[in-house]
Design a protein around this motif. Structure first.
Motif, PDB file in Angstrom:
ATOM      1  N   ASP A  22     -25.749  28.714 -53.419  1.00 57.82           N
ATOM      2  CA  ASP A  22     -24.939  29.190 -52.300  1.00 57.82           C
ATOM      3  C   ASP A  22     -23.852  30.107 -52.838  1.00 57.82           C
ATOM      4  O   ASP A  22     -23.034  29.680 -53.655  1.00 57.82           O
ATOM      5  CB  ASP A  22     -24.320  27.970 -51.609  1.00 57.82           C
ATOM      6  N   HIS A  39     -17.056  30.199 -49.271  1.00 57.28           N
ATOM      7  CA  HIS A  39     -16.626  28.795 -49.214  1.00 57.28           C
ATOM      8  C   HIS A  39     -17.189  27.984 -50.380  1.00 57.28           C
ATOM      9  O   HIS A  39     -16.746  26.879 -50.654  1.00 57.28           O
ATOM     10  CB  HIS A  39     -16.995  28.145 -47.864  1.00 57.28           C
ATOM     11  N   HIS A  60     -28.680  24.238 -47.729  1.00 62.42           N
ATOM     12  CA  HIS A  60     -27.625  23.391 -48.311  1.00 62.42           C
ATOM     13  C   HIS A  60     -28.200  22.092 -48.866  1.00 62.42           C
ATOM     14  O   HIS A  60     -27.776  21.621 -49.927  1.00 62.42           O
ATOM     15  CB  HIS A  60     -26.535  23.091 -47.278  1.00 62.42           C
TER      16      HIS A  60
HETATM   17 MN    MN Z   1     -22.430  26.862 -47.977  1.00 61.41          MN
END
Ligand code: MN
Length: 201
Positions: free
Chosen positions: A159, A163, A76
């Protein structure tokens, strides 16, 4: 032992709009990324306690947690650094030359990278430098660590957990990935590349 901390975003929460909404960045950074930082800290505390006490009943799960949450935290961090509101376009200089050398062309690299981004139910598409083979590779990763290559040093991460995109794009993950490319900060990717190449070549 020092605690890991959630890094500040290198831009405002709404800076990536319209490609990634302020709401998604807030949830993603403040809740999801924070969760991986907390999970890593918690697992490391458990391991330290278990080493001292000699009671290893929770050690195996804590070791698994270090892999999951540590990989989540590190990827992240890279993901946020890999984007900027002034980003987009294509890489230049040595990184561009190396992509052409190792993948044939930028377009060939990108097509393969988008396949990596479409593969898993939830995970990551990574551009890595393989420190053993000494070449760039794309990796398709499930969760944060299934699909890892131990020699790989990630230099660009997208990513593709739900989400990351569902609130903005629904099930159209490819549309999200196209939008990430509109804000890729190629300068940071090139810095990562230069750093790892100078170490290993
Ligand atoms: Mn993530």
């Amino acid at each position: 032992m020092s605690q890991h901390e959630l890094p500040e975003l290198p831009y405002d929460y709404d800076a990536l709009e319209p490609h990634i909404s302020e709401q998604v960045v807030r949830w993603h950074h403040d809740t999801h990324h924070q969760g991986y930082v907390n999970g890593l800290n918690s697992a490391e505390e458990t391991l330290e306690e278990n080493r001292e006490s000699g009671d290893h009943s929770s050690t195996q799960s804590a070791l698994r947690s270090v892999s999951h949450n540590g990989s989540g935290h590190y990827l992240h961090t890279l993901f946020w650094e890999n984007m900027h509101p002034d980003g987009g376009g294509e890489p230049e200089g040595a990184l561009a030359d190396r992509i052409e050398e190792d993948f044939g062309s930028y377009d060939a690299w990108k097509a393969e990278f988008k396949e990596a981004a479409g593969w898993s139910a939830g995970g990551w598409a990574l551009l890595v430098y393989d420190t053993v083979a000494k070449q760039l590779r794309n990796l398709a990763v499930q969760k944060h660590n299934d699909g890892a290559l131990w020699s790989a040093h990630p230099i660009f991460a997208v990513d593709v957990w739900e989400h990351s995109y569902y609130h903005d794009y629904g099930p159209d993950r490819g549309d999200f990935v196209d939008n990430v490319f509109e804000v890729v900060n190629w300068d940071t990717v090139a810095e990562n590349y230069d750093q790892v190449v100078s170490t290993y070549e």
